[in-house]
Scaffold this motif. Sequence first.
Motif, short mmCIF file in Angstrom:
data_model
loop_
_atom_site.label_atom_id
_atom_site.label_comp_id
_atom_site.label_asym_id
_atom_site.label_seq_id
_atom_site.Cartn_x
_atom_site.Cartn_y
_atom_site.Cartn_z
N SER A 168 -51.21 -60.24 -30.22
CA SER A 168 -50.39 -59.70 -31.07
C SER A 168 -51.38 -58.00 -31.39
O SER A 168 -51.09 -57.15 -32.41
N LEU A 169 -52.55 -57.94 -30.86
CA LEU A 169 -53.20 -56.43 -31.11
C LEU A 169 -52.58 -55.16 -30.45
O LEU A 169 -52.72 -54.03 -30.34
N ALA A 170 -51.77 -55.74 -28.95
CA ALA A 170 -50.71 -54.69 -28.24
C ALA A 170 -50.07 -54.17 -29.14
O ALA A 170 -49.85 -52.93 -29.28
N LEU A 171 -49.28 -55.14 -29.57
CA LEU A 171 -48.15 -55.35 -29.79
C LEU A 171 -48.05 -54.26 -31.87
O LEU A 171 -47.27 -53.53 -31.95
N ILE A 172 -48.56 -54.90 -31.83
CA ILE A 172 -48.96 -54.02 -33.24
C ILE A 172 -49.47 -52.60 -32.95
O ILE A 172 -49.16 -51.63 -34.38
N SER A 173 -50.41 -52.25 -32.09
CA SER A 173 -51.21 -51.21 -32.22
C SER A 173 -49.52 -50.48 -31.63
O SER A 173 -50.30 -48.79 -32.13
N ILE A 174 -48.79 -50.98 -30.52
CA ILE A 174 -47.83 -50.06 -30.00
C ILE A 174 -46.82 -48.96 -31.46
O ILE A 174 -46.57 -47.83 -31.69
N ILE A 175 -46.82 -50.26 -32.27
CA ILE A 175 -45.65 -49.82 -33.48
C ILE A 175 -46.62 -49.40 -34.46
O ILE A 175 -46.04 -48.06 -34.45
N GLY A 176 -47.71 -49.58 -34.63
CA GLY A 176 -48.64 -48.70 -35.40
C GLY A 176 -49.10 -46.80 -35.23
O GLY A 176 -48.79 -45.95 -35.77
N ILE A 177 -48.88 -47.05 -33.66
CA ILE A 177 -49.29 -45.84 -33.54
C ILE A 177 -47.83 -44.65 -33.09
O ILE A 177 -47.45 -43.66 -33.59
N GLY A 178 -46.64 -45.21 -32.84
CA GLY A 178 -45.08 -44.70 -33.01
C GLY A 178 -44.97 -44.94 -34.61
O GLY A 178 -44.60 -43.34 -34.49
N ILE A 179 -44.99 -45.21 -35.77
CA ILE A 179 -45.95 -44.93 -36.74
C ILE A 179 -46.49 -43.48 -37.35
O ILE A 179 -45.79 -42.45 -37.77
N VAL A 180 -47.40 -43.57 -37.38
CA VAL A 180 -48.56 -42.72 -37.36
C VAL A 180 -48.29 -41.62 -36.57
O VAL A 180 -48.45 -40.32 -37.05
N ALA A 181 -48.03 -41.51 -35.46
CA ALA A 181 -48.24 -40.33 -34.51
C ALA A 181 -47.14 -40.42 -34.47
O ALA A 181 -46.02 -40.21 -35.09
N ASP A 182 -46.00 -40.66 -33.10
CA ASP A 182 -44.61 -40.67 -32.10
C ASP A 182 -44.82 -41.93 -30.99
O ASP A 182 -45.86 -42.02 -30.33
N MET A 183 -43.82 -41.81 -30.84
CA MET A 183 -43.80 -42.98 -29.73
C MET A 183 -43.53 -42.23 -28.31
O MET A 183 -44.49 -43.24 -27.44
N ASP A 184 -43.82 -40.85 -28.42
CA ASP A 184 -44.06 -40.14 -27.09
C ASP A 184 -45.67 -41.17 -26.67
O ASP A 184 -46.40 -41.17 -26.11
N VAL A 185 -46.73 -40.82 -27.66
CA VAL A 185 -47.63 -41.06 -27.67
C VAL A 185 -48.21 -42.59 -27.62
O VAL A 185 -49.23 -42.62 -26.50
N ALA A 186 -47.55 -42.92 -28.02
CA ALA A 186 -47.44 -44.62 -27.96
C ALA A 186 -47.39 -44.69 -26.22
O ALA A 186 -48.17 -45.88 -25.72
N LEU A 187 -46.55 -44.41 -25.92
CA LEU A 187 -45.79 -44.52 -24.56
C LEU A 187 -46.44 -44.08 -23.46
O LEU A 187 -47.26 -44.54 -22.52
N SER A 188 -47.38 -42.82 -24.08
CA SER A 188 -48.46 -41.77 -23.22
C SER A 188 -49.56 -43.78 -22.81
O SER A 188 -50.40 -43.48 -21.91
N ILE A 189 -50.46 -43.98 -23.96
CA ILE A 189 -51.55 -44.36 -24.51
C ILE A 189 -51.52 -45.88 -23.22
O ILE A 189 -52.09 -46.25 -22.57
N ILE A 190 -49.96 -46.59 -23.92
CA ILE A 190 -49.62 -47.80 -23.02
C ILE A 190 -49.67 -47.24 -21.09
O ILE A 190 -50.48 -48.04 -20.38
N SER A 191 -49.15 -46.15 -20.30
CA SER A 191 -48.94 -46.19 -19.35
C SER A 191 -50.06 -45.93 -19.03
O SER A 191 -50.74 -46.11 -17.68
N SER A 192 -51.80 -45.23 -19.43
CA SER A 192 -52.90 -44.82 -19.19
C SER A 192 -53.81 -45.57 -19.65
O SER A 192 -54.58 -46.09 -18.43
N THR A 193 -54.37 -46.43 -20.94
CA THR A 193 -55.11 -46.47 -21.38
C THR A 193 -55.92 -47.92 -20.15
O THR A 193 -56.97 -48.38 -20.13
N PRO A 194 -54.78 -48.94 -20.20
CA PRO A 194 -55.14 -50.43 -19.38
C PRO A 194 -55.47 -50.23 -18.17
O PRO A 194 -56.38 -50.49 -17.58
N TYR A 195 -55.25 -49.14 -17.42
CA TYR A 195 -55.95 -49.03 -15.80
C TYR A 195 -57.17 -48.27 -16.48
O TYR A 195 -58.20 -48.24 -15.57
N ASN A 196 -56.99 -47.30 -16.90
CA ASN A 196 -59.05 -47.10 -17.10
C ASN A 196 -59.45 -47.74 -17.77
O ASN A 196 -60.87 -46.99 -17.66
N PHE A 197 -59.14 -48.67 -18.84
CA PHE A 197 -60.47 -49.56 -19.41
C PHE A 197 -60.40 -50.59 -18.18
O PHE A 197 -61.86 -50.75 -18.11
#
Length: 439
Positions: A28-57
């Motif tokens: 739920s949190l991941a789905l809403i966040s990715i869509i929300g980031i895509g709306i607030v910023a853009d989908m490139d930012v959302a995809l960048s977060i998806i690629s780096s955040t899980p491993y870094n955390f």
Amino acid sequence: MDAQLIVGVSGVAVALFLIFLRVPIGVSLALISIIGIGIVADMDVALSIISSTPYNFVGQWELSAAPMFLLMGYLCSETNLTKGIFRFLQMLLHRLPGGLAISSVTACAIFSAASGSSVATAGAMSKIAVPEMLNRGYSPSLATSTVAAAGTLGSLIPPSVLLILYGVYANTSIGQLFMAGVLPGLLTVVLYFTMIIIRCKLNPELYGRGAGTSESYSGRELFQAFTQVWALPTLIIFVMVGIFYGWFSPTEAGAIGSVTAIIIALFKGTLTRVAVKNAVFDAAYSTANIFLIMIGSIFFTKFLALSGVPDAFTSFILSFSEERWWIVVSVIIIYLILGMFIDSIGILLLTLPILLPLVDVAHIDLIWFGILLTKMLEIGLVTPPVGLNVYVIKATAPPGISLETIFKGVIWFILCDVVFLALIYYFPIIVTYLPSIMR
């Protein structure tokens, strides 16, 4: 209200709705966040977060304490190191009014220190303690509610998975959080003891008019019972003393505890290949579930930060009052409401992105605040309509015992928790003393 904030608030509302529908919290949190980031910023930012955040955390060293302590707890359970604790305490405390209920609280405290899980503690002890109390004539309400409430000690008494997650998320020392939970955990046990004794003194019918208090046990019998249970308290004390004196870090403590549990089980003759296999599988499964929720919560944190929700929430709360008591009361109300519908880890990781900026502005000690949140999560485990521990007890209780009966008994323990909250608010040293003298 600007457009970004509207998107953020809408995202929080939709996430809560999905969670209420029992969609997995991490999803739920991941789905809403990715869509929300895509709306607030853009989908490139959302995809960048998806690629780096899980491993870094997830790659943070401190977070590895969670699977290590989960493994230690499952090893203790699978190799029967927890077996006999309730029986020994029953022999030791049976002459007290409500002695079996007091024994149940103490056993839950010890078991939870090994397992780190409230639900696991309640589930294990309900199969042992509840039937014994009912057979001795205890009130069904007292018997079931005691284990349901005392089972929540798994959240507070270290090593606690919730404290590990909070420490990683709030960038706070996990070792200090563990030490901060010791005295509050013992205080909760004492408050439960006092309430049970007073109630049973005033109304002997609650414990079958003292059925079984005429029993006596010789020193030899007590010693024999102790030889069956010494290993678990010794393991817990060893781990906590090591953290306190700085002999090893929390992650190292979990690993050392797991190895020590294997060695003890080997000498006791209870170590089997099946036990180790089950313990490793359960620890891996629980870790995967927790990490999935944490990854979703990190996405959610970034989404909220971009939308400005934390700052807006902080301004809204402080617009009523900037007094510390008001902020604490606000947090308590939020957790009481969410605790009725969402599990502990979900609440913690859902709310931290919003609450931590508020705590920072109010200059509230993060260690103290972590214990406050953990206690509120404990209360949420037994409050209606979805007190998870209550449902665990209901699943193992005799058919004639209703949820209403268990919830009615739990009210007394919630009152003890209210006293606890007042004590740590007016005397914060209960929480902060041990962390302040750690080496």
